[in-house]
Design an enzyme around this catalytic site. Sequence first.
Site, PDB file in Angstrom:
ATOM      1  CB  VAL A  53      -0.930   0.030   1.235  1.00  0.00           C
ATOM      2  CG1 VAL A  53      -1.831   1.255   1.191  1.00  0.00           C
ATOM      3  CG2 VAL A  53      -1.758  -1.248   1.307  1.00  0.00           C
ATOM      4  CG  ASP A 164     -10.403  -9.883   8.216  1.00  0.00           C
ATOM      5  OD1 ASP A 164     -10.262 -10.482   9.304  1.00  0.00           O
ATOM      6  OD2 ASP A 164      -9.445  -9.504   7.533  1.00  0.00           O
TER       7      ASP A 164
END
Length: 373
Positions: A53, A164
């Site tokens: 990222v 999640d």
Amino acid sequence: MLVDLFLYVLFSDDDVEDISSSESLQYEFVTIEVATSYFSDSNKLGQGGFGAVYKGTLQNGQEIAVKRLSRGSNQGQQEFVNEVILVAKLQHRNLVRLLGFCFEGTEKLLIYEFVPNASLDHFIFDSVKRSYLDWERRYKIIGGTARGILYLHEDSRLRIIHRDLKASNVLLDAEMNPKIADFGMARLFNLDETQGVTSRIVGTYGYMAPEYAMYGQFSVKSDVFSFGVLVLEILSGQKNHSFRNGENVEDLASFAWKNWREGTPSNVIDPILRNSSGSIHEMIRCIHIALLCVQENVANRPTMASVVLMLNSFSHTLAVPSEPAFFMRSGIGEEVWSGTDNTNSRVSDKSVNRVNSVKYSINEASLTDPYPR
């Protein structure tokens, strides 16, 4: 068009239509290259199962966060499609906003709004940064996260189970407002559907409801369970899977339950908060709500609509919680996968423990169902 060919080969007609309808969200690869200084290490924010990222800045000055799919990552490929299809349709202040995507050659990118304060786990589990999270901020994070999950379950035009929810998937903006992120594992339901069963378990052990971790049964109540664990972590400043009580290591829900039953719930509260001006009554009420969320019996757990009501209305009488699910015996802090065909599953070499055919591995990156949902 290469994008259309890629989509039609891999995914259903409905998925292709969903992504193609978001064509205005597509970015050229060169635009993102320039924005991230050609994916320089100085702009790298982190690394996950999807890939790296990066932080970037568009020509108009807008800051962005870019997920770059690791080449050859089957996990990331499915997360890419899942996020484009789902997140592009979702708009809520407590969900991270997908700005666009890029598919060019072997490159697959997801472009998000940049959230400056990183994720909740960077604050709540840091002995120094945690002091910045006074009770007012923590309560705002709890409430905002609850509203975001409620939107996914009931208020959006889709019904989505996140699967999640955890501290690292709750991002904090400049005002410390929470934004739920990472929909690569989310499951889309029709509005008249309430539950499902899968032979492949995805998510993070410790946040996973027992019926899901052991039998593959999931529903909106699976997210409720994860939310309850998250609330206990926010209140205590401790990780559920490595909570230490003196000489003993036990799960946080068990510790909270025992103290609530013995009339000492304040033992669960972060000492930083116990010594502050925050309302101990509010904190203890949140512990009570969290214990309702982590009950073993699915039917006894509240819906997120009820949770939001309980958080906002102190005149609302809370039920008496039953004993929470205890299934954290050993191999603490693991991610989980299961299923007979694990060709595309990613697991650590350090496999430990087996409970009802579920394997656990020590790894901080979440595992993803290797097939489109």
